[in-house]
Scaffold this motif. Structure first.
Motif, PDB file in Angstrom:
ATOM      1  N   THR A   3       0.836  -1.192   0.000  1.00 40.79           N
ATOM      2  CA  THR A   3       0.000   0.000   0.000  1.00 40.79           C
ATOM      3  C   THR A   3       0.874   1.247   0.000  1.00 40.79           C
ATOM      4  O   THR A   3       2.046   1.175   0.341  1.00 40.79           O
ATOM      5  CB  THR A   3      -0.966  -0.006   1.204  1.00 40.79           C
ATOM      6  OG1 THR A   3      -1.854   1.091   1.081  1.00 40.79           O
ATOM      7  CG2 THR A   3      -0.242   0.048   2.515  1.00 40.79           C
ATOM      8  N   ASN A   4       0.300   2.350  -0.403  1.00 40.37           N
ATOM      9  CA  ASN A   4       1.085   3.580  -0.411  1.00 40.37           C
ATOM     10  C   ASN A   4       1.166   4.159   0.996  1.00 40.37           C
ATOM     11  O   ASN A   4       0.535   3.669   1.916  1.00 40.37           O
ATOM     12  CB  ASN A   4       0.518   4.589  -1.421  1.00 40.37           C
ATOM     13  CG  ASN A   4      -0.859   5.099  -1.049  1.00 40.37           C
ATOM     14  OD1 ASN A   4      -1.234   5.111   0.110  1.00 40.37           O
ATOM     15  ND2 ASN A   4      -1.608   5.509  -2.047  1.00 40.37           N
ATOM     16  N   THR A   5       1.928   5.216   1.123  1.00 40.46           N
ATOM     17  CA  THR A   5       2.142   5.782   2.451  1.00 40.46           C
ATOM     18  C   THR A   5       1.300   7.022   2.702  1.00 40.46           C
ATOM     19  O   THR A   5       1.446   7.669   3.729  1.00 40.46           O
ATOM     20  CB  THR A   5       3.629   6.134   2.641  1.00 40.46           C
ATOM     21  OG1 THR A   5       4.027   7.018   1.605  1.00 40.46           O
ATOM     22  CG2 THR A   5       4.485   4.885   2.621  1.00 40.46           C
ATOM     23  N   THR A   7      -1.540   9.201   3.977  1.00 42.24           N
ATOM     24  CA  THR A   7      -2.500   9.033   5.063  1.00 42.24           C
ATOM     25  C   THR A   7      -3.625  10.048   4.994  1.00 42.24           C
ATOM     26  O   THR A   7      -4.506  10.048   5.836  1.00 42.24           O
ATOM     27  CB  THR A   7      -1.802   9.151   6.439  1.00 42.24           C
ATOM     28  OG1 THR A   7      -1.160  10.417   6.516  1.00 42.24           O
ATOM     29  CG2 THR A   7      -0.813   8.024   6.638  1.00 42.24           C
ATOM     30  N   ASN A  19      -5.111   5.332   3.689  1.00 44.58           N
ATOM     31  CA  ASN A  19      -4.159   4.229   3.747  1.00 44.58           C
ATOM     32  C   ASN A  19      -4.811   3.154   4.609  1.00 44.58           C
ATOM     33  O   ASN A  19      -4.593   3.084   5.817  1.00 44.58           O
ATOM     34  CB  ASN A  19      -2.830   4.702   4.336  1.00 44.58           C
ATOM     35  CG  ASN A  19      -1.789   3.607   4.337  1.00 44.58           C
ATOM     36  OD1 ASN A  19      -2.104   2.427   4.263  1.00 44.58           O
ATOM     37  ND2 ASN A  19      -0.543   4.016   4.430  1.00 44.58           N
ATOM     38  N   LEU A 155      -5.640   4.179  -4.207  1.00 49.33           N
ATOM     39  CA  LEU A 155      -4.200   4.011  -4.011  1.00 49.33           C
ATOM     40  C   LEU A 155      -3.458   4.473  -5.262  1.00 49.33           C
ATOM     41  O   LEU A 155      -3.891   4.193  -6.384  1.00 49.33           O
ATOM     42  CB  LEU A 155      -3.864   2.562  -3.689  1.00 49.33           C
ATOM     43  CG  LEU A 155      -4.518   1.993  -2.433  1.00 49.33           C
ATOM     44  CD1 LEU A 155      -4.079   0.544  -2.218  1.00 49.33           C
ATOM     45  CD2 LEU A 155      -4.216   2.839  -1.220  1.00 49.33           C
TER      46      LEU A 155
END
Length: 161
Positions: A3-5, A7, A19, A155
């Protein structure tokens, strides 16, 4: 799937929303275990073809980016990757077994068209032993779940970061 970071929430019409793996870590860990179990015993090239095709149908750019990259690393040809969205028109690029798996992938992924047709199931059953067919169905189900997380949370594909 990773997953990406990001938030942020509600980052706009095309930006990431959430996220989810950070906020539901046990679900994320369970999904990783499910994916590992689902692909066990299946041909790695077939696994990536199924993941790419389901991700195309679900419009999941994040998963497309990831699985096309993985397919290339595994030695998949550019031609077979390019033709995947029109695999029936380019059937000669894929084995009968791969075609059966792709047909079942489409039937399971696009349930809004009705139930999985007997023809799609029987075609796959003719090429896969029962245990392998069960694994294939689990793989298709798993990538569809990943796609739904990716699309819902928007995402960002790694290659666009």
């Amino acid at each position: 799937m990773t997953t990406n970071t990001t938030t942020g929430r509600g980052a706009g019409p095309h930006g990431p929303r959430l996220n989810w793996s950070e906020h539901a870590p046990e679900v994320f860990k369970a999904m990783l275990r499910l994916e590992t179990a689902a692909k066990k015993g299946l041909d790695p090239a077939l696994v990536e073809l199924v993941k790419i095709r389901a991700s195309q149908l679900n419009h999941c750019a994040y998963c497309l980016d990831m699985h096309i990259t993985d397919a290339r690393k595994a030695g998949e040809t550019e031609q077979r990757i390019y033709f995947l969205s029109a695999w029936e028109e380019a059937a000669e690029a894929y084995t009968e077994k791969e075609q059966a798996a792709l047909a079942l992938t489409e039937a399971v992924t696009v349930l809004t068209d009705g139930f999985v047709p007997d023809t799609a199931y029987e075609r796959a059953a003719a090429h896969f032993e029962d245990a392998e067919l069960a694994q294939l169905i689990a793989l298709i189900t798993t990538i569809n779940a990943w796609n739904r997380f990716g699309v819902t949370c928007r995402l960002t594909p790694e290659s666009l970061k």
